[in-house]
Write a protein that holds these residues in place. Sequence first.
Motif, PDB file in Angstrom:
ATOM      1  N   TYR A 101       1.590  -0.953   0.074  1.00 45.71           N
ATOM      2  CA  TYR A 101      -0.409  -0.052   0.485  1.00 45.71           C
ATOM      3  C   TYR A 101       0.984   1.377   0.284  1.00 45.71           C
ATOM      4  O   TYR A 101       1.500   1.537   0.972  1.00 45.71           O
ATOM      5  CB  TYR A 101      -0.801   0.014   0.950  1.00 45.71           C
ATOM      6  CG  TYR A 101      -1.813   1.321   1.117  1.00 45.71           C
ATOM      7  CD1 TYR A 101      -2.914   1.240   0.298  1.00 45.71           C
ATOM      8  CD2 TYR A 101      -1.544   2.761   2.185  1.00 45.71           C
ATOM      9  CE1 TYR A 101      -3.827   1.948   0.997  1.00 45.71           C
ATOM     10  CE2 TYR A 101      -2.293   3.413   1.772  1.00 45.71           C
ATOM     11  CZ  TYR A 101      -3.486   3.447   1.398  1.00 45.71           C
ATOM     12  OH  TYR A 101      -4.520   4.646   1.855  1.00 45.71           O
ATOM     13  N   CYS A 141       0.461   5.554   0.195  1.00 53.28           N
ATOM     14  CA  CYS A 141      -0.089   6.806   0.557  1.00 53.28           C
ATOM     15  C   CYS A 141       0.068   7.523  -0.649  1.00 53.28           C
ATOM     16  O   CYS A 141       1.240   8.483  -1.152  1.00 53.28           O
ATOM     17  CB  CYS A 141       0.698   7.284   1.897  1.00 53.28           C
ATOM     18  SG  CYS A 141      -0.058   6.701   2.663  1.00 53.28           S
ATOM     19  N   CYS A 193      -6.559   5.827   4.378  1.00 53.02           N
ATOM     20  CA  CYS A 193      -5.769   4.991   4.192  1.00 53.02           C
ATOM     21  C   CYS A 193      -5.884   3.592   4.694  1.00 53.02           C
ATOM     22  O   CYS A 193      -5.817   2.718   4.349  1.00 53.02           O
ATOM     23  CB  CYS A 193      -4.500   5.338   4.607  1.00 53.02           C
ATOM     24  SG  CYS A 193      -3.855   7.063   3.454  1.00 53.02           S
ATOM     25  N   HIS A 219       0.944  10.646  10.105  1.00 51.52           N
ATOM     26  CA  HIS A 219      -0.291  10.142   9.045  1.00 51.52           C
ATOM     27  C   HIS A 219      -0.085   8.913   9.603  1.00 51.52           C
ATOM     28  O   HIS A 219      -1.069   8.040   9.557  1.00 51.52           O
ATOM     29  CB  HIS A 219       0.221  10.542   8.061  1.00 51.52           C
ATOM     30  CG  HIS A 219      -0.629   9.995   6.994  1.00 51.52           C
ATOM     31  ND1 HIS A 219      -2.357  10.044   6.653  1.00 51.52           N
ATOM     32  CD2 HIS A 219      -0.428   8.669   6.046  1.00 51.52           C
ATOM     33  CE1 HIS A 219      -2.828   9.161   5.934  1.00 51.52           C
ATOM     34  NE2 HIS A 219      -2.139   8.655   5.462  1.00 51.52           N
ATOM     35  N   HIS A 220       1.576   8.284   9.777  1.00 53.00           N
ATOM     36  CA  HIS A 220       1.391   6.602   9.780  1.00 53.00           C
ATOM     37  C   HIS A 220       1.263   6.466  10.733  1.00 53.00           C
ATOM     38  O   HIS A 220       0.989   5.170  11.212  1.00 53.00           O
ATOM     39  CB  HIS A 220       2.764   6.693   8.699  1.00 53.00           C
ATOM     40  CG  HIS A 220       2.488   7.142   7.348  1.00 53.00           C
ATOM     41  ND1 HIS A 220       4.505   6.508   6.760  1.00 53.00           N
ATOM     42  CD2 HIS A 220       1.833   6.387   6.442  1.00 53.00           C
ATOM     43  CE1 HIS A 220       3.307   6.816   5.292  1.00 53.00           C
ATOM     44  NE2 HIS A 220       2.041   6.505   5.378  1.00 53.00           N
ATOM     45  N   GLU A 223      -2.498   5.698  11.363  1.00 52.70           N
ATOM     46  CA  GLU A 223      -2.923   5.099  11.127  1.00 52.70           C
ATOM     47  C   GLU A 223      -2.878   3.285  11.876  1.00 52.70           C
ATOM     48  O   GLU A 223      -3.854   2.644  11.484  1.00 52.70           O
ATOM     49  CB  GLU A 223      -1.980   4.546   9.255  1.00 52.70           C
ATOM     50  CG  GLU A 223      -2.956   5.059   8.179  1.00 52.70           C
ATOM     51  CD  GLU A 223      -2.067   4.973   7.116  1.00 52.70           C
ATOM     52  OE1 GLU A 223      -2.341   4.438   6.723  1.00 52.70           O
ATOM     53  OE2 GLU A 223      -1.167   6.145   6.211  1.00 52.70           O
TER      54      GLU A 223
HETATM   55 ZN   LIG Z   1      -1.854   7.084   3.795  1.00 48.01          ZN
END
Ligand SMILES: [Zn+2]
Length: 464
Positions: free
Chosen positions: A29, A31, A227, A252-253, A256
């Motif tokens: 995956y 981003c 995501c 962000h991660h 996630e």
């Molecule tokens: Zn992302």
Amino acid sequence: MNNVLKIFNTLSRKIEEFVPINNSQVGMYTCGPTVYDYTHIGHLRKYVGDDILRRILVASGYSVKHVMNITDVGHLTSDEDLGDDKLEKGAKDRGESVWEVAKFFEEYFFKSTNLLNILRPNIVAKATEHIGEQLKLIEKLEDKGFTYQTPEAIYFDTSKYPDYGKLTGQKLEDKKVGAREEVKVDPNKKNPRDFALWFFTVGRFSNHVMRWSSEYGEGFPGWHIECSAMSMEYLGNTFDIHTGGIDHISIHHTNEIAQSEAATGVQFAKYWVHHEFLFVNGEKMSKSKKNFYTIEDIVNKGFDPLTLRYLFLTAHYRDKINFTWKSLEASQNALNNLREIVREWSIDNEKVAKEVYDKFMDTLNNDLNTPQALAVMWGMVKSDLETSKKAGTILGMDKVLGLGLEEYISKKIEVPAKIMKLVDERENARKSKDFEKSDKIRKKIKDLGFTIKDAFSGPTIKKD
Ligand SMILES: [Zn+2]
């Protein structure tokens, strides 16, 4: 599987041997872009890095399912739920609707990646087309008690998730939100690091253009949730590789991972691969500094777009790269030189120098060492191997490098007009069954240094 990939995993901060969850298919995956502005060469570096990783896996015998999102919902100008909506700002600047802006910049993104021979992900998932999946995930988090609601938004409660920050190795207390004066923060947020899963179209968001109804009330999703929702939708709760830029690690991660693992109770992505920044003349690229370039700028200056790909390969993905026009020129020279050399090679015989090819792959499997792989490639090019073997080997190498060399090898000769005229004359002789004349012309062509071969599709000509 010939080669074993070793890759730096941000999660463990170590180079690890890559062991796929499922031997037949690797889930990856990436981003993707936020489509409110032009894709610049800093972005492209990241996507070339992902492309190399994917091509290495394929060359090593894996099938790869590559998923990438398109952030077309629009999120705020800061990663931390602060500031204005990026898409709406883009729309305002351009005098178009947010939907038009998103469509335009998505197309621009793929035009740019195509020019750099970046393979299109198998699945391109738009956030606006997956609102239902995002709401389902929010519901799951709510059921498990990981959320709280304010008049402005539904938040993920990071205090309920003790592993928060494991990607950065940062302690919870260390994390402060950059509370600059101009940004507006929800005063009902319990903790600065909590992040929005769903914003309501109230207050400062009451004019938000993109909005969807939900059981919580009308609104739009926060950035991070898309995501998690889309990667798990297409790759399962646990999948192999998640990639992105290093700027995504801390917020962000991290977010996630928190929301995904809180919802499912199992590990989210096993390997986290992050690409370093690209600098321009020693400075970080940024819109505000006006020092960012697009692939169009590169092409307009007369460079072949693949020169930029070559330049990216000369640096390791975890090292900063400093873009200068001079460095691009050096890459253009190297690439031109390579093309001129392979132009002379015959594609007839796809023999491969296995030893040198294996060395090349070993180098790449060692944490994607592209600069060293280029050195192995050049060593082979300059060696005294027979050219047919060189041609076969470089075609194999280029399946990973993606420099489009095949086109140059197959087009390797320009047949002079004089020869082409003889070829036509011979064809006419053959058609009228004048084989004596056709043989004579064949010899004449041979004397001029070309060999003619007859195939179903017509004659082919090769330089001797
Ligand atoms: Zn992302």
